[in-house]
Each structure stands twice: as C-alpha cells, then as structure tokens.
Design a protein around this motif. Structure first.
Motif, PDB file in Angstrom:
ATOM      1  N   PRO A 135       0.814  -1.224   0.000  1.00 48.73           N
ATOM      2  CA  PRO A 135       0.000   0.000   0.000  1.00 48.73           C
ATOM      3  C   PRO A 135       0.845   1.270   0.000  1.00 48.73           C
ATOM      4  O   PRO A 135       0.455   2.271  -0.607  1.00 48.73           O
ATOM      5  CB  PRO A 135      -0.834  -0.131   1.285  1.00 48.73           C
ATOM      6  N   ARG A 202      -8.001  -2.553  12.211  1.00 47.23           N
ATOM      7  CA  ARG A 202      -8.892  -3.714  12.114  1.00 47.23           C
ATOM      8  C   ARG A 202      -8.964  -4.485  13.426  1.00 47.23           C
ATOM      9  O   ARG A 202      -9.581  -5.535  13.502  1.00 47.23           O
ATOM     10  CB  ARG A 202      -8.392  -4.649  10.995  1.00 47.23           C
ATOM     11  N   GLU A 225     -11.840  -7.469   5.191  1.00 45.39           N
ATOM     12  CA  GLU A 225     -10.576  -7.075   5.805  1.00 45.39           C
ATOM     13  C   GLU A 225      -9.532  -8.177   5.662  1.00 45.39           C
ATOM     14  O   GLU A 225      -8.340  -7.909   5.416  1.00 45.39           O
ATOM     15  CB  GLU A 225     -10.795  -6.746   7.278  1.00 45.39           C
ATOM     16  N   ARG A 227      -9.334 -10.297   3.210  1.00 50.64           N
ATOM     17  CA  ARG A 227      -8.866 -10.294   1.818  1.00 50.64           C
ATOM     18  C   ARG A 227      -7.848  -9.177   1.583  1.00 50.64           C
ATOM     19  O   ARG A 227      -6.840  -9.374   0.900  1.00 50.64           O
ATOM     20  CB  ARG A 227     -10.076 -10.132   0.868  1.00 50.64           C
ATOM     21  N   TRP A 228      -8.105  -8.026   2.174  1.00 54.46           N
ATOM     22  CA  TRP A 228      -7.164  -6.897   1.992  1.00 54.46           C
ATOM     23  C   TRP A 228      -5.811  -7.221   2.631  1.00 54.46           C
ATOM     24  O   TRP A 228      -4.753  -6.977   2.040  1.00 54.46           O
ATOM     25  CB  TRP A 228      -7.764  -5.638   2.633  1.00 54.46           C
ATOM     26  N   HIS A 232      -2.221  -7.740   0.403  1.00 52.48           N
ATOM     27  CA  HIS A 232      -1.034  -6.899   0.602  1.00 52.48           C
ATOM     28  C   HIS A 232       0.013  -7.575   1.474  1.00 52.48           C
ATOM     29  O   HIS A 232       1.031  -6.951   1.797  1.00 52.48           O
ATOM     30  CB  HIS A 232      -1.445  -5.563   1.239  1.00 52.48           C
TER      31      HIS A 232
END
Length: 708
Positions: A135, A202, A225, A227-228, A232
């Motif tokens: 990110p 999170r 969340e 999956r994110w 990354h």
C-alpha cells in the motif's frame, strides 16, 4: 406477645448499623480512589508510550523526503542500468541508515522494482525485489505520502514503512522508502511489569508485551478485511486472526475498563486504557494489575473496622478515665508544672550549646560508627552548600564527595571510622553543591558520651581553599617570572643584533647593486658580475635574517610555510661549502627521511643548522681532514636532524648547562648560540638534545613534527 426494644438496645442497634455503614463506605471510597490513581498512572504511561512512538516516527519522517531530492537518486531512476550510479546510491542509503538507525532505506521505480537499497551487500538485500503490491508504494506512486506497518516481504521482519514520491520536472519517477523497526520497542515492553498492546485499525494486535496475544484480534476480522490483509501480505502468509480471550468490564466512573484474561496460562484481572493514534491508524492499550485495587479495598475495610473498634474501645476507656479524672487532676497539674520547669531548663541549655556551635568558623560533623551523619553545624553546611536536612541521616558516599576522588575519600572515611585517621589531619577535596571545588583539612576524634560510651566520631573540617589558591598563584608567578626573564634576555640580545646589523647589511646591498650596474655599463668580465651577484644575494640574505630574528621576537611577524627538511639541509650545506673547503673539512650528508615535510620558517631553520655546523667546525679545529656528519631520519610523527662531529665531546659536568644563556667554552663566545637554536626549535614545536658518542665527538640533534 410483642417484644419491645428498650432505648438502650435501640441505641446499640443504631451504633452497630452506623459502624457497618462507615466500614462499607470506606471500602468503596478506597476502591474509587485507587481506580482513579491507577487510571491517572495509565494516562501517564500511555502518554509516554505515545510520545515514544511518535518520536520514533518523526525522527525518521524526513529521511524519504530528503533522499528523494538527492540528484543521484533522481538520476538512477532515469538511468537504472548505470552501475556506478547505483553503487553511489547504495552507499548513500547505507550511510543514511547507519547514521539515523533506520532498519533500511531503498529506492523503487514506478513498476515497483527495487533499484538500490542500504542492505545491497547482504543476502537479504531488497535490490531486485518487487513491492508493487504494498500500500505504501501505491500511495506514493500516486503522489501521496505512504505509511504502512507489516512484515517484510524479503526479510520477514516487521517494521513501519514510510514512502515518499521522487518528483522531477513535475513527474513522479519512483518512490523512496524507509523502514523503521519497532522490535526494540516491543522488547522493552516485554521486560515491563504490565502488558502493553498496539493494534491496527482492524483490531489486529501487531505489537504486544504478551507473545501469545500477537496477531489476534479484539473482535472478529471481517472477510473483506481478511482479503485486503492477504492481498497486501501485511502479516506474511497469515490468513486467520483468532479473537483474543478477553472479557471487558466497563467502569462508569473512569475511562479505563477491567480486562479479564489470562497471561501465560494464569487468569488475571487488568485495568486497561485505550489511546488512539489517528495519524497512524493504531490504538495503544496500556494495562496494570487490578490486584492493588482489590487490596486497597480490603485494607480500607480492615482499617475502618479497626478504627471503629478502637473508637468503641476509646469510648469505654474515656468513661473509665472520667471516674478517675478528678482525683488525678491535682497530681497532673503538679507534674505538668515540674515538667515545664525541667523543659525550660533543658531548652536554655540546648540554646546556649547551639549558639556556641553556630558561632564556630570550623565545620563540625558527627557520625555514628556505621558512618551515618548525626550532626552538622552551620559552618559545615555553608562549606559544602547543603542544608542540615540534606545531610542528616546520609551514609557514605556523601553528596559533597568529589566525583574524581570517590575511591580516595571512601578509603579516608573508612580509616576515620576505624580509628586509623592521621592525628595531624588529612587533606580532602570536596565538591560544593553549586559545582566549585573546596579544599579542606579534616581532623577526626572519638565521640564519647557522659557515661564514657563510644558513640561515633567527631570531625573538624577547615576550609583551606584560599591558602591552596594562594600557593598555586605563587608557583605560577614564579614560572612566569622565569620564562619572562629568559625571553627578555634572548629578546634583548636579538633586538640589539637586528639593530646593529640591519644598516651595514643594507648599505652593503646598495653598494653591490651599484657595482653591478657600473660593471654592466663598462662591460667588465663575467666573473666580476657573478661575484657581485653573490654579494647581492648574501647581503639580502643577511637582511632577511635580521627580519626573521625580529619575527622570532614578535611571533606575529613569523613567516611559516610547508617545506622539506632535505631542502633546508641542502641549502645550509651549500652556504657553508666555501668555509668547509677553506678549513679542509668534509660534510657528509645522510638524508633518509622519505621527503619529510615540516611547517616552519626556512631562514630560521637554516640558521640553526649553520650554527650547529659552525660549532662542530670549531670543536674539530686542529684536526686535519675532519669530517662532519649531517643526517635526517623519520621518528614516530616527526623527523630528527643530527649534526655529528669528531671532536673531544662535551664534558659530562657541562651537559646540563650546555643550552643555558651565556654559557660558553670559547674565549670569544657569547654563550647565546645554542640557547637561541633551542628556542627556535621549540618555537617550531620541536625539541633539541645533545649526546656524547661512544667513539668520540658530540651529536647535536633536534626533532620537528611533520605535516602531511
């Protein structure tokens, strides 16, 4: 049949109910007070941790911004295949990383490929790795500042990544990233008594003083969340984050909450406080054990019960005492009168003794056998700068002990406490509270009471600082007078020599110039012109010597330059060649100094060599075919030049005074030549010595510091 309470029973019932209410209220108050105290402690601990985290980030926040503006960084993004440019950027990043303490710095092009890194020479180098999915790279390549915490894709080590776009001519060429390690901070937390936890937005714990809490969530992590995080690779290959075994109990009177959990398999209750860090997207949780809150409530209940019991006992005692009050009143009044008289007598005696002690100019200090200070007078307090309250009850080391003499003063104190102190006293340097030194003389004697019992040691302390300073000033004045006398005698002789030689030497120069002009007009032989040229050169040299002697007297006029010792030796030897031939002597040069260079005045150094060679020639008069050695050698950080003759040497009884002013063994000598030579050498930062050789003759040597 109804039972009626008598007034006496009813009063007892009210007393008992009131006592229980007071005990319960005391317990509740103690619990609230301890909770408030603990909460305030948690606020302060959280503020300290937040300050440390923000300070760690702010200390490295400038690095990517500064590195992105380095010309080599921008040039490497334009020419990524330039190996020399990549090497310079690697070294630049490695130097920044070593200087700032960051975990790593690296440069990523727009495609996400790492071109240079501070760890380029390690097996875990970032060079060649792709960080496109991170990110922080996505934010920076779009022109925003990137901030991201996660596990490293290459090293697997966690860290905070700060990214900055590299801009040039309005375009984004790539991204500079700095990695900051938070592992030292986590290691510090693990050594603390109370758990500290840091979680992301999170709710996932990524730093914790309790290892089993790491990578757990305070709540279930949603599928989006997860999956994110997985996309990354924020926490490596982890795809599950179990919920922490926490049970939270809110307290309305305080922002803190009670946390019921287990640590290392042991159930525990913690008081916890959350502190958000919005700029980082984190939440810091600090905790402390609830055991002290429970103990405070229990202690308050016990103390309240004890107080009520004591109060009831006091009431009973007061009633019994009331019966005897009248008969004891007369006896008490008489006793109080006698006590008052005795107290007044003791106060007067104490006041008189204290007035005597306060009027002493000598510091007085009494110590118990174990070294505890039990008495000091005002004179001692003024001497050390500490009040009596600051000194009484102190044991060695005392606050006024000098930090440079702690071992010596500990030894002297131990000797005094064991009765081994010198009867004539001993000198001791102490440090006043305001920082200046005080020199004292200390005299120790046994402290014996009226019954003959040894109670400790009494020390008398005398300030002799002024006396010591006067002695030091006197010694310094004597040294200054000796140095001034020496410089005055040399300066007077040098000034006289300069004044007497300057006018005739300048006249000789003028006559030689005129003769050269006449010879040019009348076309004399070439030998006459060469001789006249030599006269002009030597007369100018004599005038230059006069100037350098004056400069030697006034150092502000000195002309120092960087020169080789070989050039000084060679020129001095050339000047004396005619005299050596005339006297039938040979000068042997042995230059082995590797071209050593010194900083000095060429003319004055040549005069030193000329004077030493003249002395060698004089020592060898009457010896046919004499030989003089002139050698130079490297020694440590300098160069040593020696003039060696084959004369009779220096008598041993004269070696110590050979450089003294006006000491000479020649009937026509002034005794200033060697003294001036040594003064010139010392003015150049060197030293001069003389030694007798085993095979005969003397060797005069001087050493000068070399320069690059």
């Amino acid at each position: 049949m109804r039972t009626l309470l008598t007034p006496r029973t009813f009063r007892r019932f009210l007393v008992a109910a009131g006592a229980l209410a007071v005990i319960a209220a005391s317990g509740n108050w103690a619990e609230r007070h301890e909770l408030q105290t603990k909460t305030e402690g948690l606020r302060q601990a959280a503020a300290a941790h937040v300050l440390g985290l923000r300070g760690l980030v702010e200390r490295h926040d400038f690095l990517p911004h500064a590195a992105a503006r380095h010309p080599d960084v921008q040039d490497l993004l334009r020419a990524p295949r330039d190996a020399a440019l990549r090497a310079r950027v690697d070294d630049y990043f490695a130097d920044l990383q070593a200087t700032t303490g960051a975990a790593a710095l690296f440069l990523v092009d727009r495609a996400g490929l790492t071109l240079a890194a501070s760890n380029w020479n390690l097996p875990s180098s970032f060079v060649g790795q792709s960080y496109r999915q991170r990110p922080y790279f996505e934010d920076a390549v779009q022109g925003r500042r990137g901030l991201f915490y996660g596990l490293g894709l290459t090293t697997g080590q966690s860290g905070l990544f700060i990214a900055e776009p590299v801009r040039a001519d309005g375009a984004i060429l790539g991204v500079v990233v700095v990695k900051i390690s938070l592992e030292p901070l986590q290691a510090t937390w693990m050594h603390g008594a109370d758990p500290v936890v840091l979680r992301d937005s999170r709710g996932i714990v990524f730093l914790s003083a309790v290892p089993e809490w790491l990578f757990h969530g305070i709540r279930p992590v949603s599928a989006a969340e997860l999956r994110w995080v997985a996309a990354h690779r924020q926490y490596g290959n982890r795809d599950r984050f179990p919920v922490l075994p926490w049970t939270i109990e809110s307290r309305s009177a305080t922002p803190a909450f009670v946390l019921h959990t287990s640590v290392q398999g042991r159930r525990t209750n913690l008081l916890a406080l959350d502190t958000p860090l919005p700029e980082l997207g984190w939440t810091l949780t600090v905790t402390t054990d609830m055991k002290e809150v429970v103990q405070a409530r229990q202690l308050a209940l016990m103390l309240a019960a004890l107080a009520v019991a004591l109060l009831l006992l006091g009431v009973l005692y007061w009633r019994l005492r009331e019966k005897r009050f009248i008969e004891q009143r007369t006896a008490r009044i008489e006793l109080e009168r006698r006590v008052e008289e005795r107290t007044r007598d003791l106060e007067e005696a104490h006041a008189f003794r204290k007035a005597m002690e306060d009027s002493l100019l000598v510091g007085m200090r009494a110590r118990a056998p174990d070294g505890t200070i039990i008495y000091v007078n005002p004179a001692l307090c003024a001497m050390v700068g500490y009040s009596a309250d600051e000194l009484l009850g102190r044991r060695p080391p005392y606050p006024y002990w000098h930090p440079d003499d702690l071992e010596k003063q500990a030894r002297e104190s131990a000797d005094a406490l064991q009765g081994r102190a010198a009867p004539h006293g001993f000198e001791s340097r102490i440090r006043h509270k305001d920082g200046h030194d005080v020199i004292t003389m200390v005299y120790a004697a046994p402290l014996v009471d009226a019954q003959g019992v040894h109670r400790g040691w009494m020390s008398s302390v005398v300030d002799i600082t002024a006396q010591k300073q006067a002695e030091a000033r006197q010694r310094d004045q004597e040294v200054r007078l000796q140095r001034s006398a020496r410089l005055a005698s040399v300066g007077e002789m040098a000034s006289t020599l300069a004044h007497e030689l300057n006018q005739p030497l300048m006249a000789l120069s003028n006559f030689a110039v005129a003769a050269r002009a006449l010879a040019a007009q009348s076309a004399p032989p070439a030998m006459l012109a060469g001789a006249l040229d030599e006269i002009v050169e030597q007369s100018k040299r004599a005038s230059e010597i006069v100037k350098r002697v004056r400069a030697f007297i006034n150092p502000q006029r000195a002309q120092y330059e960087s020169l080789t010792i070989a050039s000084v030796v060679t020129h001095a030897a050339a000047l004396l060649t005619p005299e050596l031939r005339r006297d039938g002597m040979a000068l042997r040069l042995d230059l082995d100094d590797d071209g050593a260079r010194v900083r000095g005045d060429r003319v004055l150094l040549e005069q030193v060599l000329v004077n030493l060679i003249h002395n060698a020639m004089h020592a060898m008069q009457g010896r046919p075919r004499g030989s003089i050695g002139l050698a130079s050698r490297r020694v440590d950080q300098g160069v040593r030049v020696s003039v060696i003759d084959e004369g009779p040497g220096i008598p041993p009884e004269q070696l110590d005074q050979i450089f003294a002013p006006f000491f000479t063994t020649r009937p026509d000598g002034l005794g200033l030549g060697l003294n001036i030579c040594r003064t010139i050498v010392e003015a150049h930062g060197g030293a001069m010595t003389v030694d007798n050789r085993a095979g005969g003759g003397a060797a005069f040597s001087f050493t000068l510091p070399t320069v690059p």
